[in-house]
Each structure stands twice: as structure tokens, then as C-alpha cells.
Design a protein around this motif. Structure first.
Motif, PDB file in Angstrom:
ATOM      1  N   ALA A   6     -23.551   9.448  35.501  1.00 34.06           N
ATOM      2  CA  ALA A   6     -22.133   9.392  35.149  1.00 34.06           C
ATOM      3  C   ALA A   6     -21.283  10.194  36.132  1.00 34.06           C
ATOM      4  O   ALA A   6     -20.112   9.861  36.362  1.00 34.06           O
ATOM      5  CB  ALA A   6     -21.921   9.908  33.736  1.00 34.06           C
ATOM      6  N   GLY A   7     -21.879  11.246  36.732  1.00 35.47           N
ATOM      7  CA  GLY A   7     -21.138  12.045  37.691  1.00 35.47           C
ATOM      8  C   GLY A   7     -20.783  11.307  38.961  1.00 35.47           C
ATOM      9  O   GLY A   7     -19.898  11.741  39.707  1.00 35.47           O
ATOM     10  N   LEU A   8     -21.473  10.192  39.215  1.00 36.71           N
ATOM     11  CA  LEU A   8     -21.171   9.380  40.393  1.00 36.71           C
ATOM     12  C   LEU A   8     -20.151   8.291  40.092  1.00 36.71           C
ATOM     13  O   LEU A   8     -19.734   7.570  40.996  1.00 36.71           O
ATOM     14  CB  LEU A   8     -22.460   8.734  40.919  1.00 36.71           C
ATOM     15  CG  LEU A   8     -23.570   9.709  41.340  1.00 36.71           C
ATOM     16  CD1 LEU A   8     -24.820   8.939  41.739  1.00 36.71           C
ATOM     17  CD2 LEU A   8     -23.099  10.599  42.484  1.00 36.71           C
ATOM     18  N   LEU A   9     -19.776   8.160  38.836  1.00 31.78           N
ATOM     19  CA  LEU A   9     -18.799   7.167  38.399  1.00 31.78           C
ATOM     20  C   LEU A   9     -17.444   7.859  38.197  1.00 31.78           C
ATOM     21  O   LEU A   9     -17.367   9.082  38.169  1.00 31.78           O
ATOM     22  CB  LEU A   9     -19.298   6.494  37.116  1.00 31.78           C
ATOM     23  CG  LEU A   9     -20.660   5.791  37.266  1.00 31.78           C
ATOM     24  CD1 LEU A   9     -21.166   5.279  35.914  1.00 31.78           C
ATOM     25  CD2 LEU A   9     -20.569   4.646  38.268  1.00 31.78           C
ATOM     26  N   PRO A  10     -16.357   7.120  38.009  1.00 32.78           N
ATOM     27  CA  PRO A  10     -15.036   7.772  38.070  1.00 32.78           C
ATOM     28  C   PRO A  10     -14.616   8.567  36.850  1.00 32.78           C
ATOM     29  O   PRO A  10     -13.796   9.486  36.979  1.00 32.78           O
ATOM     30  CB  PRO A  10     -14.078   6.579  38.279  1.00 32.78           C
ATOM     31  CG  PRO A  10     -14.806   5.405  37.725  1.00 32.78           C
ATOM     32  CD  PRO A  10     -16.259   5.648  37.994  1.00 32.78           C
ATOM     33  N   VAL A  11     -15.130   8.269  35.650  1.00 33.65           N
ATOM     34  CA  VAL A  11     -14.584   8.887  34.446  1.00 33.65           C
ATOM     35  C   VAL A  11     -15.079  10.318  34.257  1.00 33.65           C
ATOM     36  O   VAL A  11     -14.284  11.231  33.996  1.00 33.65           O
ATOM     37  CB  VAL A  11     -14.908   8.033  33.202  1.00 33.65           C
ATOM     38  CG1 VAL A  11     -14.406   8.719  31.935  1.00 33.65           C
ATOM     39  CG2 VAL A  11     -14.279   6.652  33.334  1.00 33.65           C
ATOM     40  N   LYS A  12     -16.368  10.554  34.370  1.00 30.80           N
ATOM     41  CA  LYS A  12     -16.905  11.898  34.142  1.00 30.80           C
ATOM     42  C   LYS A  12     -16.346  12.928  35.119  1.00 30.80           C
ATOM     43  O   LYS A  12     -16.021  14.046  34.701  1.00 30.80           O
ATOM     44  CB  LYS A  12     -18.431  11.888  34.202  1.00 30.80           C
ATOM     45  CG  LYS A  12     -19.060  13.267  33.939  1.00 30.80           C
ATOM     46  CD  LYS A  12     -20.560  13.213  33.843  1.00 30.80           C
ATOM     47  CE  LYS A  12     -21.183  14.590  33.799  1.00 30.80           C
ATOM     48  NZ  LYS A  12     -20.580  15.434  32.737  1.00 30.80           N
ATOM     49  N   PRO A  13     -16.218  12.649  36.418  1.00 30.86           N
ATOM     50  CA  PRO A  13     -15.601  13.655  37.301  1.00 30.86           C
ATOM     51  C   PRO A  13     -14.188  14.044  36.863  1.00 30.86           C
ATOM     52  O   PRO A  13     -13.806  15.215  36.972  1.00 30.86           O
ATOM     53  CB  PRO A  13     -15.594  12.958  38.670  1.00 30.86           C
ATOM     54  CG  PRO A  13     -16.745  12.014  38.602  1.00 30.86           C
ATOM     55  CD  PRO A  13     -16.764  11.516  37.198  1.00 30.86           C
ATOM     56  N   PHE A  14     -13.443  13.080  36.359  1.00 35.02           N
ATOM     57  CA  PHE A  14     -12.097  13.403  35.873  1.00 35.02           C
ATOM     58  C   PHE A  14     -12.175  14.279  34.630  1.00 35.02           C
ATOM     59  O   PHE A  14     -11.435  15.265  34.503  1.00 35.02           O
ATOM     60  CB  PHE A  14     -11.335  12.108  35.584  1.00 35.02           C
ATOM     61  CG  PHE A  14      -9.871  12.304  35.318  1.00 35.02           C
ATOM     62  CD1 PHE A  14      -9.104  13.102  36.141  1.00 35.02           C
ATOM     63  CD2 PHE A  14      -9.261  11.680  34.244  1.00 35.02           C
ATOM     64  CE1 PHE A  14      -7.748  13.285  35.908  1.00 35.02           C
ATOM     65  CE2 PHE A  14      -7.914  11.851  33.999  1.00 35.02           C
ATOM     66  CZ  PHE A  14      -7.146  12.653  34.837  1.00 35.02           C
ATOM     67  N   ASN A  15     -13.071  13.925  33.709  1.00 34.58           N
ATOM     68  CA  ASN A  15     -13.278  14.770  32.523  1.00 34.58           C
ATOM     69  C   ASN A  15     -13.687  16.187  32.920  1.00 34.58           C
ATOM     70  O   ASN A  15     -13.163  17.179  32.391  1.00 34.58           O
ATOM     71  CB  ASN A  15     -14.361  14.169  31.630  1.00 34.58           C
ATOM     72  CG  ASN A  15     -13.908  12.916  30.914  1.00 34.58           C
ATOM     73  OD1 ASN A  15     -12.750  12.530  30.992  1.00 34.58           O
ATOM     74  ND2 ASN A  15     -14.828  12.265  30.226  1.00 34.58           N
ATOM     75  N   ASP A  16     -14.643  16.293  33.836  1.00 30.49           N
ATOM     76  CA  ASP A  16     -15.150  17.616  34.238  1.00 30.49           C
ATOM     77  C   ASP A  16     -14.070  18.452  34.914  1.00 30.49           C
ATOM     78  O   ASP A  16     -13.982  19.671  34.704  1.00 30.49           O
ATOM     79  CB  ASP A  16     -16.348  17.452  35.174  1.00 30.49           C
ATOM     80  CG  ASP A  16     -17.581  16.922  34.455  1.00 30.49           C
ATOM     81  OD1 ASP A  16     -17.589  16.922  33.206  1.00 30.49           O
ATOM     82  OD2 ASP A  16     -18.529  16.498  35.142  1.00 30.49           O
ATOM     83  N   ALA A  17     -13.251  17.796  35.747  1.00 30.23           N
ATOM     84  CA  ALA A  17     -12.174  18.528  36.422  1.00 30.23           C
ATOM     85  C   ALA A  17     -11.167  19.063  35.403  1.00 30.23           C
ATOM     86  O   ALA A  17     -10.715  20.214  35.500  1.00 30.23           O
ATOM     87  CB  ALA A  17     -11.477  17.625  37.433  1.00 30.23           C
ATOM     88  N   MET A  18     -10.834  18.252  34.411  1.00 33.24           N
ATOM     89  CA  MET A  18      -9.904  18.697  33.382  1.00 33.24           C
ATOM     90  C   MET A  18     -10.516  19.801  32.529  1.00 33.24           C
ATOM     91  O   MET A  18      -9.841  20.773  32.170  1.00 33.24           O
ATOM     92  CB  MET A  18      -9.503  17.510  32.504  1.00 33.24           C
ATOM     93  CG  MET A  18      -8.706  16.434  33.239  1.00 33.24           C
ATOM     94  SD  MET A  18      -7.074  17.016  33.746  1.00 33.24           S
ATOM     95  CE  MET A  18      -6.247  17.088  32.157  1.00 33.24           C
ATOM     96  N   LEU A  19     -11.783  19.677  32.197  1.00 35.20           N
ATOM     97  CA  LEU A  19     -12.455  20.715  31.409  1.00 35.20           C
ATOM     98  C   LEU A  19     -12.484  22.048  32.156  1.00 35.20           C
ATOM     99  O   LEU A  19     -12.257  23.108  31.572  1.00 35.20           O
ATOM    100  CB  LEU A  19     -13.871  20.271  31.074  1.00 35.20           C
ATOM    101  CG  LEU A  19     -14.042  19.375  29.852  1.00 35.20           C
ATOM    102  CD1 LEU A  19     -15.438  18.760  29.820  1.00 35.20           C
ATOM    103  CD2 LEU A  19     -13.795  20.166  28.569  1.00 35.20           C
ATOM    104  N   ALA A  20     -12.782  21.991  33.456  1.00 33.50           N
ATOM    105  CA  ALA A  20     -12.842  23.222  34.245  1.00 33.50           C
ATOM    106  C   ALA A  20     -11.473  23.890  34.306  1.00 33.50           C
ATOM    107  O   ALA A  20     -11.364  25.122  34.232  1.00 33.50           O
ATOM    108  CB  ALA A  20     -13.347  22.914  35.657  1.00 33.50           C
ATOM    109  N   LEU A  21     -10.420  23.110  34.419  1.00 30.96           N
ATOM    110  CA  LEU A  21      -9.075  23.676  34.469  1.00 30.96           C
ATOM    111  C   LEU A  21      -8.711  24.361  33.153  1.00 30.96           C
ATOM    112  O   LEU A  21      -8.008  25.375  33.148  1.00 30.96           O
ATOM    113  CB  LEU A  21      -8.063  22.571  34.779  1.00 30.96           C
ATOM    114  CG  LEU A  21      -8.113  21.988  36.194  1.00 30.96           C
ATOM    115  CD1 LEU A  21      -7.276  20.726  36.279  1.00 30.96           C
ATOM    116  CD2 LEU A  21      -7.618  23.012  37.209  1.00 30.96           C
TER     117      LEU A  21
END
Length: 277
Positions: free
Chosen positions: A225-240
Motif C-alpha cells: 500500500a505504501g507504493l500506491l497513492p492513498v497510504k502515503p497521503f494518509n501517512d503524511a497527514m498522520l505524521a503532521l
């Protein structure tokens, strides 16, 4: 005695009309872009059903989660976070996905089917102005949507991020990437009746495996999922939100790569005419 006067052999040059003072001038591209953004905004805000599903649904969901997880402590299931700390940025990310990918793909398929895109393409409006207007419109809608979700999360005790520059860049890049993917998917949809099914067929598995519904603890699935577009966006928002972090460059790079892929598909396959090629 009558004198006959021979006809003149001189030729009179046709009169050249003077330039009309009221002749239309070539519009400035920025003025055209502003007009297109205004058109998209008016079309959106004058459609109550579209507004309800775009804004009310995320608000209802985050409010329900707030009632469910109110007063809860951090849990291992949520990676040490409370339920609201986890779902506030994730629901915000899902709202951006819905506004920029799902809704855009369906709208473009419908406009093509009804002949709106064909008529628009016959006007002097440059194609890049049309798509730039759509992008800015989607970004504006996403910012409003995310602000509403953030506000409700704050009411339930979720701390707001401090790196607002990183938040804005992440939102704009995510919105742009999902818009490009939405246009790319719209290019592959044959008719407007199939648009919702095609959009959900792609969106639902991505949202599911990316942890938008509940956290995913399977390492292999998280890697994929980390190579697909949705999870990186989720992770970036979570980290912020939860780590007081700044720019998540790896996640942003994955988002940008998928945006380029969507744009390439759109450039090669997008059709203005409803008739199949």
C-alpha cells in the motif's frame, strides 16, 4: 446636340474597413483562468446534493467517531494513538481523495457523455486553462473540507499540527495528484453510467488496504500500500498531526509520481467527444 461621356475605365479599390473599436480582444490567460475557476465554483455551490455529499458526509463520520472515541486513551491498535488522533487526519485525507479523484472522474465522464466537453473544446478556451481551473476548484473544496474535519477534531481534543506550511504543501500535492488520477480514470471510462462503478472499483480497495477504515498491521500489505497513492497521503497527514513532523519527503515523492502517471494517462487517452474513437 447631346455629348456622350464614355464610362470611366478607372477601377475603385475596395474600401478597407477601419478596425472596430468594439472588436473583441484576446483575453489574458490569467483572466480566463479566473473566469473558469469562478464557473466551477458556482456550478459546485449551486448543486446542493454535491455539497451535501462533499462536506456533510465527512463531518457526520468524524462526529460519530468523536462520540465513539471521546475520552479514550492511546491504544496499540491505533499505533499508540487515540481513535480520534488516528481518524481525524485520515478522514481529512479521504475527503480530499473523494473531492479530487472520485467526484472529478464522475463529473468529467458525465460532461463528456452529455456533449459539454465537446462544445467546450470548440471554444477558444485553452485546454490547460480548463484543467487548471478544475484543479484550483478541487484544491479550494479540499481545503474547506479539511478545515471542517480539523475543526471538529479540535472540538474533541485533537491537537492541531504546527507546521502549517507542510500541511498546505501536502494538501495541494495530494489534491493535484488525485486530480490527475481522476482525469486519467475519466479518460478510460466509456460512458457516464459506468463512471461511479469504475471509480469505486479502484477507490474502495485502495482506501481499504491503506488503513483509512481501520489500521492495517500486516507488514506486507503496508509495504504494498505504501507504493500506491492513498497510504502515503494518509501517512503524511498522520505524521503532521501526531508526530509534530514537517515534510514527509518519501510520501510526497510517491504522491508526485502517481500524479505524473495520471497526467500521462490523461494526455494520451483523454477524449472530448462522447463518441468512441
Amino acid at each position: 446636340m447631346t455629348t456622350l461621356i464614355p464610362p470611366s475605365t478607372e477601377t475603385t479599390a475596395p474600401a478597407v474597413p477601419a478596425a472596430r473599436a468594439d472588436a473583441p480582444r484576446e483575453r489574458n490567460p490569467l483572466a480566463l483562468l479566473g473566469h473558469q475557476i469562478r464557473y466551477e465554483q458556482l456550478s459546485f455551490w449551486r448543486n446542493p446534493q454535491s455539497m451535501v455529499f462533499t462536506f456533510v458526509l465527512p463531518i457526520v463520520i468524524i462526529s460519530i467517531f468523536g462520540a465513539v472515541f471521546s475520552g479514550s486513551e492511546g491504544e496499540d491498535f491505533f499505533f499508540g494513538l487515540t481513535g480520534m488522533q488516528y481518524y481525524t487526519p485520515v478522514i481529512a485525507a479521504v475527503s480530499v481523495l473523494g473531492a479530487c479523484y472520485g467526484q472529478l472522474a464522475i463529473v468529467l465522464a458525465m460532461r463528456r457523455q452529455t456533449g459539454v466537453l465537446k462544445r467546450l473544446h470548440a471554444t477558444p478556451l485553452p485546454a490547460w486553462v480548463y484543467f487548471a481551473g478544475l484543479l484550483v476548484h478541487c484544491v479550494v473544496v479540499s481545503i474547506v473540507d479539511v478545515a471542517l474535519v480539523f475543526g471538529i477534531g479540535a472540538l474533541y481534543g485533537v491537537d492541531l499540527p504546527t507546521h502549517w506550511g507542510a500541511v498546505l504543501v501536502t494538501l495541494v500535492l495530494g489534491a493535484a495528484s488525485f486530480c490527475a488520477l481522476g482525469v486519467g480514470v475519466a479518460s478510460l471510462i466509456k460512458n457516464s453510467e459506468a463512471a461511479p462503478a469504475v471509480v469505486q472499483f479502484i477507490q474502495f480497495p485502495l482506501v481499504f488496504i491503506s488503513g483509512s477504515y481501520f489500521p492495517i498491521h500486516a507488514e506486507l500489505l503496508n509495504t504494498i500500500a505504501g507504493l500506491l497513492p492513498v497510504k502515503p497521503f494518509n501517512d503524511a497527514m498522520l505524521a503532521l498531526f501526531t508526530q509534530d513532523a514537517g515534510f514527509q519527503w518519501r510520501d510526497l515523492a510517491v504522491l508526485a509520481a502517481w500524479g505524473v502517471i495520471g497526467a500521462l494517462i490523461a494526455v494520451r487517452s483523454f477524449r472530448w467527444d462522447p463518441r468512441p474513437e
